[in-house]
Design a protein around this motif. Structure first.
Motif, mmCIF file in Angstrom:
data_model
loop_
_atom_site.group_PDB
_atom_site.id
_atom_site.type_symbol
_atom_site.label_atom_id
_atom_site.label_comp_id
_atom_site.label_asym_id
_atom_site.label_seq_id
_atom_site.Cartn_x
_atom_site.Cartn_y
_atom_site.Cartn_z
ATOM 1 N N TYR A 76 2.425 0.504 -6.537
ATOM 2 C CA TYR A 76 1.593 1.150 -7.566
ATOM 3 C C TYR A 76 0.124 1.163 -7.133
ATOM 4 O O TYR A 76 -0.717 0.495 -7.747
ATOM 5 C CB TYR A 76 1.763 0.415 -8.912
ATOM 6 N N GLU A 78 -2.202 3.117 -7.524
ATOM 7 C CA GLU A 78 -3.184 3.609 -8.508
ATOM 8 C C GLU A 78 -3.777 2.471 -9.351
ATOM 9 O O GLU A 78 -4.823 2.642 -9.990
ATOM 10 C CB GLU A 78 -2.538 4.663 -9.420
ATOM 11 N N GLN A 81 -7.697 0.890 -8.477
ATOM 12 C CA GLN A 81 -8.933 1.457 -9.023
ATOM 13 C C GLN A 81 -9.201 0.952 -10.447
ATOM 14 O O GLN A 81 -10.334 0.655 -10.822
ATOM 15 C CB GLN A 81 -8.844 2.997 -9.027
#
Lengths: 170, 170
Positions: A76, A78, A81
């Motif tokens: 994962y 993402e 950030q």
């Protein structure tokens, strides 16, 4: 050196370290299982991080262990950030608590599978954030170091998440 | 196995583990040095433990490592009743923050002196809370296990004490 149970001292050291890791994982899993979405949306103390941010932060940090320890790519990416590069309340929308709990278990199960294949000497080899040249000069930058560092990292945040329990006193 | 720096893998493992210990000790020492008596008298979150109780608790737990690891007797045995056997706000009067800070440093300095004399195999020997007979059956009840357990214990409370800092966000 062999102990009476025919486990070498080296194997015993690995066993103790992995037990410490899994104990911390299990404590957080159990604690979070007992907290509602609403509980986890609260701040651990006034003005401090929310439970869901801390949970997401730990998921992202453990996901990053997959490439760091040479086990593969992040599941994962993402999340970095949102939960590592950004502080809480940065305006990012968060995954649901249910999704984060699922990812937490999935990533930790995968890590444990990989961990179980490493023997003592493998734990002393370099992690992927250090080059072979630098590792020759700084051999403490090994996988064991990463394991211990992430174990204490969990414990640090466990001490915070426990504050979300109504009757927790320590 | 020797690394290029002529440190065995076993010695390297001990080095990494002791570094993790001292890192946690130093973080708490530095954090507490930056907190006033007034800061430490506050609760880490509403209704939770005070900073001074957590500090005293860690001093008492580290003091107990002296007999547990076979290094000698406790320096401040009276702290156990106040900070381990009793919860916060139990009516016990506490030592001053200044005294606790001094004891924290004194005990940790002494522990580190003893730690530095143990090699890898010595870390895998039994701690004093387990009998030789039980240790033969449960060889994971060794000094290394205690070291790691107390390292994560520090980290747990570090995650809490940091909440006393005005601008701490993690």
């Amino acid at each position: 050196m062999e102990t009476v149970n025919h486990l070498t001292a080296e194997d015993m050291a690995v066993k103790v370290l992995l037990k410490s890791w899994t104990t911390q994982v299990d404590r957080i899993t159990d604690l979070v299982a007992g907290l509602s979405e609403n509980d986890l949306r609260k701040e651990i103390a006034p003005g401090k991080n929310t439970g869901i941010y801390i949970l997401g932060h730990m998921v992202a940090v453990h996901d990053a262990l997959l490439p760091l320890l040479g086990f593969g790519t992040k599941l994962y990416p993402e999340l970095e950030q949102i939960f590592v590069k950004s502080p809480d309340k940065s305006g990012h929308s968060f995954p649901s608590v249910a999704d984060l709990k699922k990812q937490w278990s999935e990533i930790n199960d995968l890590l444990l599978q990989h961990y179980s294949r490493l023997d003592f000497e493998a734990w002393l080899t370099r992690h992927e954030a250090v080059s072979p040249e630098d590792f020759a000069k700084e051999p403490h930058r090994n996988k064991l170091n990463v394991l211990i560092s992430r174990t204490t990292h969990m414990s640090y945040h466990h001490g915070q998440l426990v504050l979300l329990k109504n009757k927790a006193q320590d």
